[in-house]
Enzyme design. Structure first.
Site, mmCIF file in Angstrom:
data_model
loop_
_atom_site.group_PDB
_atom_site.id
_atom_site.type_symbol
_atom_site.label_atom_id
_atom_site.label_comp_id
_atom_site.label_asym_id
_atom_site.label_seq_id
_atom_site.Cartn_x
_atom_site.Cartn_y
_atom_site.Cartn_z
ATOM 1 N N CYS A 73 55.272 52.385 11.890
ATOM 2 C CA CYS A 73 53.854 52.650 12.043
ATOM 3 C C CYS A 73 53.525 54.094 11.670
ATOM 4 O O CYS A 73 54.388 54.860 11.258
ATOM 5 C CB CYS A 73 53.431 52.325 13.467
ATOM 6 S SG CYS A 73 51.678 51.937 13.604
ATOM 7 N N GLU B 201 55.378 52.247 17.688
ATOM 8 C CA GLU B 201 55.012 50.993 17.040
ATOM 9 C C GLU B 201 54.075 50.231 17.971
ATOM 10 O O GLU B 201 54.119 50.405 19.196
ATOM 11 C CB GLU B 201 56.249 50.132 16.743
ATOM 12 C CG GLU B 201 57.277 50.762 15.823
ATOM 13 C CD GLU B 201 56.809 50.907 14.378
ATOM 14 O OE1 GLU B 201 55.667 50.507 14.074
ATOM 15 O OE2 GLU B 201 57.583 51.439 13.561
#
Length: 225
Positions: free
Chosen positions: A2, A105
């Site tokens: 991410c 994430e």
């Protein structure tokens, strides 16, 4: 992987984890870096080697080649393609290490919002991420096109439940070899593809959804939820 990570220790803590002998040219300062919620376009501390010196420079997270005006700025590069695709050809020879404390994430667990997870080394030690970039020239001021990307690998082997990609993380000895300009490109590709740290090296846990707002920066963002 991410678009959020933490880099909050002192640069000398990261240097100690890298364990690289020789002179350090430090352009990021001696204060704690203090980034608990770093996002793309921010400047992060990045290690690279020129001559026999280790440089720690602030470099923008994100890069694209000058000709790719119709493409989004990349923040990550897939290890399976980075050595051979045209997008990263210019910077593939220019290797760096982005030292971080953890990354985040987001997982859809059925709630009203995706749940953020923090991923870090089980022993709490710094994480040394294989990176490449258009790096500062030691003899010149930082260029307006300087930037870097973090190389990512698939998450097979235990972390896939959190995300299907993760940084290619190198142990200290491999990180030295990665940074060494004398290391052949083929060897660098092999390291990134096959010798990244195993999933068992890491742990992950839920953190506050406040990390989703890039305006939030405090140390409470890395606490267990």
């Amino acid at each position: 992987m991410c678009e959020r990570l933490s880099q909050y220790r002192y640069i000398h803590d990261f240097v100690a984890a890298l364990g690289m002998p020789g002179a350090l040219i430090n352009s990021v300062g001696d204060q704690a870096l203090g980034r608990y919620n770093a996002a793309p376009t921010m400047q992060l501390a990045l290690f690279h080697v020129a001559g026999d010196k280790l440089y720690a420079d602030p470099v923008t997270w994100g890069w694209r080649p000058h000709w790719a005006t119709d493409r989004a700025t990349a923040i990550n590069a897939r290890v399976e393609k980075v050595a051979h695709g045209p997008f990263f050809r210019q910077i593939w020879p220019h290797r760096a290490i982005c030292p971080i404390d953890n990354w985040f994430e987001w997982l859809d667990d059925g709630g009203p919002k995706k749940q953020p997870y923090l991923i870090r080394h089980r022993d709490g030690s710094p994480i040394l991420c294989a990176s490449i970039g258009q790096l500062p020239d030691p003899d010149e001021s930082h260029g307006e096109h300087d930037g870097f990307v973090i190389i990512t690998a698939d998450s097979a082997g235990g972390m896939v439940d959190i995300h299907d990609r993760r940084p290619a993380v190198l142990g200290p000895e491999l990180a030295w070899e990665w940074l060494d300009p004398a290391t052949p490109k083929e060897r660098a590709e092999q390291m990134a593809l096959q010798q990244g740290e195993a999933a068992e090296t890491f742990e992950w846990f839920k953190v506050s959804t406040a990390v989703g707002n890039v305006k939030n920066h405090g140390p409470e963002l890395i606490d267990r939820a």
